[in-house]
Design a protein around this motif. Sequence first.
Motif, PDB file in Angstrom:
ATOM      1  N   ASN A 140       0.800  -1.218   0.000  1.00 34.05           N
ATOM      2  CA  ASN A 140       0.000   0.000   0.000  1.00 34.05           C
ATOM      3  C   ASN A 140       0.833   1.269   0.000  1.00 34.05           C
ATOM      4  OD1 ASN A 140      -1.739  -2.047   2.111  1.00 34.05           O
ATOM      5  ND2 ASN A 140      -2.743  -1.305   0.260  1.00 34.05           N
ATOM      6  N   ASN A 141       2.150   1.121  -0.016  1.00 32.69           N
ATOM      7  CA  ASN A 141       3.030   2.283  -0.062  1.00 32.69           C
ATOM      8  C   ASN A 141       3.259   2.688  -1.521  1.00 32.69           C
ATOM      9  OD1 ASN A 141       5.696   3.809  -0.122  1.00 32.69           O
ATOM     10  ND2 ASN A 141       5.414   3.573   2.083  1.00 32.69           N
ATOM     11  N   PRO A 142       3.159   3.982  -1.843  1.00 31.38           N
ATOM     12  CA  PRO A 142       3.351   4.414  -3.239  1.00 31.38           C
ATOM     13  C   PRO A 142       4.749   4.148  -3.791  1.00 31.38           C
ATOM     14  CG  PRO A 142       2.170   6.091  -1.988  1.00 31.38           C
ATOM     15  CD  PRO A 142       2.661   5.087  -0.992  1.00 31.38           C
ATOM     16  N   ASN A 143       5.710   3.808  -2.924  1.00 31.37           N
ATOM     17  CA  ASN A 143       7.060   3.486  -3.389  1.00 31.37           C
ATOM     18  C   ASN A 143       7.383   2.033  -3.047  1.00 31.37           C
ATOM     19  OD1 ASN A 143       9.702   3.329  -4.175  1.00 31.37           O
ATOM     20  ND2 ASN A 143      10.470   4.869  -2.738  1.00 31.37           N
ATOM     21  N   PRO A 144       6.882   1.075  -3.858  1.00 31.93           N
ATOM     22  CA  PRO A 144       7.084  -0.341  -3.533  1.00 31.93           C
ATOM     23  C   PRO A 144       8.511  -0.816  -3.760  1.00 31.93           C
ATOM     24  CG  PRO A 144       6.006  -0.137  -5.644  1.00 31.93           C
ATOM     25  CD  PRO A 144       6.103   1.258  -5.096  1.00 31.93           C
ATOM     26  N   ILE A 145       9.354   0.007  -4.398  1.00 31.15           N
ATOM     27  CA  ILE A 145      10.761  -0.370  -4.540  1.00 31.15           C
ATOM     28  C   ILE A 145      11.439  -0.362  -3.172  1.00 31.15           C
ATOM     29  CG2 ILE A 145      12.978   0.317  -5.541  1.00 31.15           C
ATOM     30  CD1 ILE A 145      11.475   1.402  -7.938  1.00 31.15           C
ATOM     31  N   GLN A 146      11.084   0.614  -2.361  1.00 27.85           N
ATOM     32  CA  GLN A 146      11.698   0.750  -1.044  1.00 27.85           C
ATOM     33  C   GLN A 146      10.884   0.087   0.065  1.00 27.85           C
ATOM     34  OE1 GLN A 146      14.688   2.005  -0.619  1.00 27.85           O
ATOM     35  NE2 GLN A 146      14.916   2.580  -2.777  1.00 27.85           N
ATOM     36  N   THR A 147       9.560   0.150  -0.058  1.00 30.53           N
ATOM     37  CA  THR A 147       8.687  -0.354   1.011  1.00 30.53           C
ATOM     38  C   THR A 147       7.593  -1.203   0.405  1.00 30.53           C
ATOM     39  OG1 THR A 147       9.104   1.665   2.282  1.00 30.53           O
ATOM     40  CG2 THR A 147       7.248   0.290   2.973  1.00 30.53           C
ATOM     41  N   TRP A 148       7.531  -2.474   0.771  1.00 27.47           N
ATOM     42  CA  TRP A 148       6.517  -3.367   0.247  1.00 27.47           C
ATOM     43  C   TRP A 148       6.060  -4.325   1.340  1.00 27.47           C
ATOM     44  CZ3 TRP A 148      11.691  -3.771  -0.595  1.00 27.47           C
ATOM     45  CH2 TRP A 148      12.312  -4.963  -0.264  1.00 27.47           C
ATOM     46  N   THR A 149       4.931  -4.963   1.094  1.00 22.01           N
ATOM     47  CA  THR A 149       4.357  -5.910   2.046  1.00 22.01           C
ATOM     48  C   THR A 149       4.356  -7.327   1.511  1.00 22.01           C
ATOM     49  OG1 THR A 149       2.898  -4.124   2.811  1.00 22.01           O
ATOM     50  CG2 THR A 149       2.345  -6.371   3.507  1.00 22.01           C
ATOM     51  N   TYR A 150       4.178  -7.480   0.189  1.00 20.34           N
ATOM     52  CA  TYR A 150       4.010  -8.800  -0.404  1.00 20.34           C
ATOM     53  C   TYR A 150       4.972  -8.992  -1.576  1.00 20.34           C
ATOM     54  CZ  TYR A 150      -0.475  -7.874   1.878  1.00 20.34           C
ATOM     55  OH  TYR A 150      -1.444  -7.516   2.762  1.00 20.34           O
ATOM     56  N   THR A 151       5.328 -10.249  -1.821  1.00 16.77           N
ATOM     57  CA  THR A 151       6.076 -10.618  -3.026  1.00 16.77           C
ATOM     58  C   THR A 151       5.432 -11.862  -3.625  1.00 16.77           C
ATOM     59  OG1 THR A 151       7.640 -11.978  -1.770  1.00 16.77           O
ATOM     60  CG2 THR A 151       8.267  -9.679  -2.197  1.00 16.77           C
ATOM     61  N   THR A 152       5.608 -12.027  -4.932  1.00 16.96           N
ATOM     62  CA  THR A 152       5.083 -13.214  -5.613  1.00 16.96           C
ATOM     63  C   THR A 152       6.200 -14.242  -5.779  1.00 16.96           C
ATOM     64  OG1 THR A 152       5.554 -12.263  -7.779  1.00 16.96           O
ATOM     65  CG2 THR A 152       3.379 -11.820  -6.832  1.00 16.96           C
ATOM     66  N   THR A 153       5.907 -15.309  -6.506  1.00 19.42           N
ATOM     67  CA  THR A 153       6.879 -16.380  -6.744  1.00 19.42           C
ATOM     68  C   THR A 153       8.118 -15.845  -7.451  1.00 19.42           C
ATOM     69  OG1 THR A 153       5.082 -17.971  -6.938  1.00 19.42           O
ATOM     70  CG2 THR A 153       7.215 -18.606  -7.876  1.00 19.42           C
ATOM     71  N   ASP A 154       9.289 -16.301  -7.014  1.00 18.38           N
ATOM     72  CA  ASP A 154      10.549 -15.938  -7.673  1.00 18.38           C
ATOM     73  C   ASP A 154      10.747 -16.867  -8.872  1.00 18.38           C
ATOM     74  OD1 ASP A 154      13.059 -15.177  -8.436  1.00 18.38           O
ATOM     75  OD2 ASP A 154      14.087 -16.031  -6.693  1.00 18.38           O
ATOM     76  N   HIS A 155      10.742 -16.290 -10.063  1.00 16.62           N
ATOM     77  CA  HIS A 155      10.971 -17.066 -11.285  1.00 16.62           C
ATOM     78  C   HIS A 155      12.491 -17.146 -11.519  1.00 16.62           C
ATOM     79  CE1 HIS A 155       6.706 -17.082 -12.464  1.00 16.62           C
ATOM     80  NE2 HIS A 155       6.686 -15.886 -11.912  1.00 16.62           N
ATOM     81  N   ASP A 156      13.094 -18.227 -11.081  1.00 14.79           N
ATOM     82  CA  ASP A 156      14.548 -18.373 -11.131  1.00 14.79           C
ATOM     83  C   ASP A 156      14.975 -19.584 -11.946  1.00 14.79           C
ATOM     84  OD1 ASP A 156      13.671 -20.365  -9.483  1.00 14.79           O
ATOM     85  OD2 ASP A 156      15.081 -19.929  -7.852  1.00 14.79           O
ATOM     86  N   GLU A 157      14.111 -20.059 -12.847  1.00 13.17           N
ATOM     87  CA  GLU A 157      14.388 -21.296 -13.569  1.00 13.17           C
ATOM     88  C   GLU A 157      15.586 -21.190 -14.513  1.00 13.17           C
ATOM     89  OE1 GLU A 157      10.621 -19.365 -15.380  1.00 13.17           O
ATOM     90  OE2 GLU A 157      11.518 -19.716 -13.398  1.00 13.17           O
ATOM     91  N   HIS A 158      16.013 -19.973 -14.858  1.00 13.05           N
ATOM     92  CA  HIS A 158      17.168 -19.809 -15.755  1.00 13.05           C
ATOM     93  C   HIS A 158      18.415 -19.326 -15.017  1.00 13.05           C
ATOM     94  CE1 HIS A 158      14.979 -20.640 -19.446  1.00 13.05           C
ATOM     95  NE2 HIS A 158      14.004 -19.865 -18.997  1.00 13.05           N
ATOM     96  N   SER A 159      18.335 -19.275 -13.698  1.00 12.67           N
ATOM     97  CA  SER A 159      19.486 -18.824 -12.932  1.00 12.67           C
ATOM     98  C   SER A 159      20.696 -19.724 -13.216  1.00 12.67           C
ATOM     99  CB  SER A 159      19.168 -18.853 -11.440  1.00 12.67           C
ATOM    100  OG  SER A 159      20.269 -18.409 -10.680  1.00 12.67           O
ATOM    101  N   GLY A 160      21.829 -19.111 -13.574  1.00 15.42           N
ATOM    102  CA  GLY A 160      23.033 -19.862 -13.892  1.00 15.42           C
ATOM    103  C   GLY A 160      23.169 -20.247 -15.347  1.00 15.42           C
TER     104      GLY A 160
END
Length: 281
Positions: free
Chosen positions: A27-47
């Motif tokens: 609910n913060n207008p600056n979600p880069i600095q302040t956030w409450t929720y995150t979704t799934t990390d899509h890391d299938e190509h990591s490496g």
Amino acid sequence: ITNTPVNFAWQVNGSMVVDHTYLQYGNNPNPIQTWTYTTTDHDEHSGDYIGGTGWDNALNGQTDGTTYVEQLTFTVPGEYYFVAKAQVDQVYKNVLRPDVYLNNPYLRMIKERTNDSYHEILEGSDGIEEINGQTWWYSPVLHVSVYPENEAPNIPDKPTGPAKGKPGTTYNYRTTTIDPEGDQVYYMWDWGDGNISEWLGPFNSGSVGSAQKSYSTKGQYLIKVKAKDVWGAETDWSEPLDITMPKDASYQFRFLFLQLLEHLFERFPNAFPVLRQLVGY
């Protein structure tokens, strides 16, 4: 709308491989600095050395790369702010063959995309250019308003007011309705002569809504009214009130009498219940 699934989609461009990407929001207008929720990390190509970008399979300006999708359902109304973030090209951060390419041969664009401590000032063709590296990259902020689930108000009560009158004289008509969520409401009046009012209001749920009308010609008219809440949920038309503008002077006394009654009803709103019912007020 609360409890309604919503799809969010994004791509990561400008890199060779996507190591991590997901949404963060709150609910913060600056979600880069302040956030409450995150979704799934899509890391299938990591490496990997390639994969996960919107530029995959690009041809003649057309892209056919990876599009990430998250489906979210909000249970609480409010203002939400989203940003998609990504970490890219980490496999290229270090030289793979230092025996051949030495220890630090990579292009500035690789440093810029993989090292948040990288800083360089260059003299370019357009002047001085300052470059600051990043480890995480962010999309523009997306603002989403979530509204509560909503029901339309009840159909308004049959209008009340003078059932007989005189052309050219302005009369006051009333109605009321209840909104299930207690929202304020607007009323629209169909005067039965081809004229329909604009939405009038807002009025508090359960309070009396009123409107004024003057008829230009004698005749019989059906007045009805409908309501909508502040979210736009609209009712059907009410039961109509049948009114008559008198066709001859013999109604003048009755007209004056009804005006007197209306004055009494307005001054003593809880008095004369039987008389009110008889005259349709």
